[in-house]
Write a protein that holds these residues in place. Sequence first.
Motif: not given
Length: 290
Positions: A16, A19, A129-132, A155
């Motif tokens: 997060m 991002h 979270a990783e992919n927003g 995010y």
Amino acid sequence: MATVAFLGLGVMGYPMAGHLEKQGHKVTVYNRTTAKAEAWAEEHEGGFAPSPREAAEGCDFVFSCVGNDDDLRSVCLGPEGAFAGMKEGAVFVDHTTVSAKVSRELAEAAAEAGIGYVDAPVSGGQAGAENGVLSVMCGGAEAHYAAVEPVMAAYGKTVKRLGEVGMGQTAKMCNQICIAGLVQGLSEALLLAEKSGLDGEALVDVISGGAAGSWQMVNRHKTMLAGQYEHGFAVDWMRKDLAICLEAGNEVGASLPVTALVDQFYKDVQTMGGGRWDTSSLLARLKAFS
């Protein structure tokens, strides 16, 4: 672009904060384990600070994503807490899943210091979270939310204000209640299929597009069928959340019988040594008790 701090670099907070940096915000991070903060700063060319107070100094917004009520209090309050370093008019945004009670408590402390406060728990897990693409459930004054909403878009796929401080946490409790019931139902269905000689993969292929379909069914059935649980949202954390759900239900007089039952099932999973297993491990419990 804003000057921000991010406190807590776990499996959610680390990406997060990343991002935010990728969107052009000036980011300073803090983590209880300094090595992780140093690693984040090196990877993202951002800054890190040795205390929440120093991370928060001069920031427009300070975000947190820590473990529980006590962890949140520790990064907010005291001479080294974020509130001690934040400038008047800045906004503190908490992404931790905690009780609505502690959110209101800290919002009062923030107000006394001339700071805004938004409780903003998230749903979507590590992958979200990783992919927003997280869902962010927010509670707080309209002006504070409006100021920070464009920043959280870094995010958050869905970011929504649901009322005053505490309503974001209440929404997250509703989210966890739904997940608990869904996973138990899915586990029972997959167990019945297996015991009856019905192919579980074929079953899900047929029913996932209908009224029985859910995110849990689509995204967890393969690992459940394979007996793989070393991933995802941990049972230990789910029990923490369900305890908050049950406490909130008692406070307002809402009966939550399924939540209470599934909470005890997760207790059984912990006894089996599965405290760090994914919440879909309710199927492992069923198999052990069948």
